[in-house]
Motif scaffolding. Structure first.
Motif: not given
Length: 438
Positions: A187-191, A372-374
């Motif tokens: 998910x890091x690239x999305x973040x 978590x994403x934030x």
């Protein structure tokens, strides 16, 4: 006064006053250490201890420089430069030429982070032959610096391959999970997508607004500085060079060592005959020299960072943020990004800043109720802020190394300040918005 703020202020002020970056880092570290409660000898000891941490980076940069010089000996970079020069000579539409050059440089910067993982080592090889073209087109070199810096940074922030794999998966996701945040590394690239979008907006502003006007350079000096002997390229040379490039990427991914990958590529260039074994020592030495200044700056930045850690004022700075926000997520996100900018501006490396920030920011952000994403956005963006715009960052050192070979490009005024304005400000805005949305 907080030692981190003072040390960064001293370093930046001295750099703007044209004091050498290495000396500015040293004096900033001394000032920060003394204000942070360390005595003079303890500060020096901490700085010296930190130098050891930068040795590995310096070795990697030296090896990358040697491999880049071997690629240069093959004649391929000069061939690429000649093709651009010929295209310029045969085209009358200067605006189209400018955009073509900018696009080509952007693609090369992208590739330097994954496909041909030489990082900034390609810049002092490829850019000098093109300076005459830039000067004849009256192309403002601040555009070139901004383009190269964007390509170097945006790629590792968004693409999880090569250096991006190190930053996104190993460093960012690894430190988030190690500090109690359970999040999928995929998910890091999305973040990081929105902060990178902010950088892209800054790049467009730099190209089409801030530096769109022609700028005059002394062309004769540029021609002398950018001169290189043309070399005939054979199919064998291309085959060996491509094999070496693939091997560099493969070995780097397997061993997680830039130095080992670059050394492997250099050896293949020797075995393949592109670099004659009798000349290998000279080529290697030239490559080391090519990246020597970058290595010294990165080593000094490690010493600077160690002094800041020893003062204990980094956690104090974060605690001050916690006391100021009064439970407000919006204000907390903004202050966390600004503090990250201050820290990275001093350390000069987003890769080195993430472990520090994750330890402090993850518990604080979880307490304030961020998703978590934030939290991934805040830590990833706060770490990357300052990579563009720091005098000690390889993302600013690299462009200057190529653009200033004729003495007509100032590191602070023509690379550091433009990249700071066009990338850090949009990244704060877009990173803050992403933290609020995700």
């Amino acid at each position: 006064m907080n030692a981190v703020v003072l040390a960064v202020a001293i370093m930046l002020t001295l750099s703007v006053l044209r004091v050498n970056v290495v000396l500015a880092l040293f004096l900033g570290a001394i000032g920060g250490g003394l204000v942070g409660g360390l005595d003079f000898h303890t500060t020096l000891a901490a700085f010296t201890k930190g130098l050891e941490g930068g040795a590995g980076i310096a070795i990697s940069y030296g090896m990358l420089g040697a491999f880049a010089m071997a690629i240069s000996v093959s004649g391929i970079p000069q061939c690429l430069a000649d093709q651009i020069i010929n295209k310029v000579a045969n085209t009358k539409n200067s605006a189209r030429i400018r955009l073509s050059i900018i696009g080509s440089l952007l693609l090369m910067a992208f590739a330097s982070q994954n496909l041909v993982p030489v990082h900034i080592a390609f810049i002092p090889i490829l850019i000098p032959p093109l300076l005459g073209v830039f000067s004849s087109l009256q192309l403002d070199r601040r555009i070139v610096a901004s383009t190269l810096s964007f390509g170097l940074i945006a790629t590792y922030l968004l693409v999880p391959i090569g250096f991006g794999n190190i930053y996104l998966t190993q460093i960012l996701a690894g430190n988030l999970n190690n500090n109690g945040l359970n999040i999928d590394p995929d998910l890091m690239p999305v973040a990081m997508a929105m902060p990178v979008a902010g950088m892209f907006v800054g790049l467009l502003i730099a190209i089409f607004w801030s530096y769109r006007k022609p700028r005059n350079y002394r062309i004769e000096e540029t021609k002398v500085a950018g001169f290189r002997e043309t070399k005939v390229i054979t199919p064998k040379t291309v085959t060996v060079s491509l094999t070496a490039i693939v091997a560099v990427l493969a070995v780097q991914l397997i061993t997680d060592s830039m130095a080992m990958g670059a050394a492997t590529g250099f050896v293949i260039m020797i075995i393949g005959g592109v670099v004659h074994w009798r000349e290998s020592d000279d080529v290697f030495a030239q490559g080391i020299q090519l990246m020597a200044m970058c290595g010294f700056i990165m080593i000094s930045a490690s010493g600077f960072a160690e002094v800041l850690r020893e003062t204990g004022d980094i956690p104090a700075l974060v605690e001050a943020v916690e006391q100021l926000v009064f439970g407000s997520q919006a204000l907390a996100a903004l202050l966390m990004l600004i503090v990250g900018l201050l820290i990275t501006m001093g350390i000069g490396s987003s890769f080195s800043t993430i472990p520090i920030l994750a330890t402090l920011y993850v518990p604080l952000a979880m307490t304030l109720g961020f998703s978590p994403m934030a939290i991934a956005v805040l830590v990833g963006t706060a770490g990357a802020l300052g990579d563009a715009g720091s005098p000690a960052s390889d993302s600013t050192i690299g462009p200057t190394a190529g653009l200033n070979v004729d003495g007509q490009h100032d590191h602070i005024r023509d690379t550091v300040i433009p990249t700071f304005i066009h990338y850090n400000i949009p990244m704060i805005i877009f990173g803050w918005a992403a933290a609020m949305i995700l």
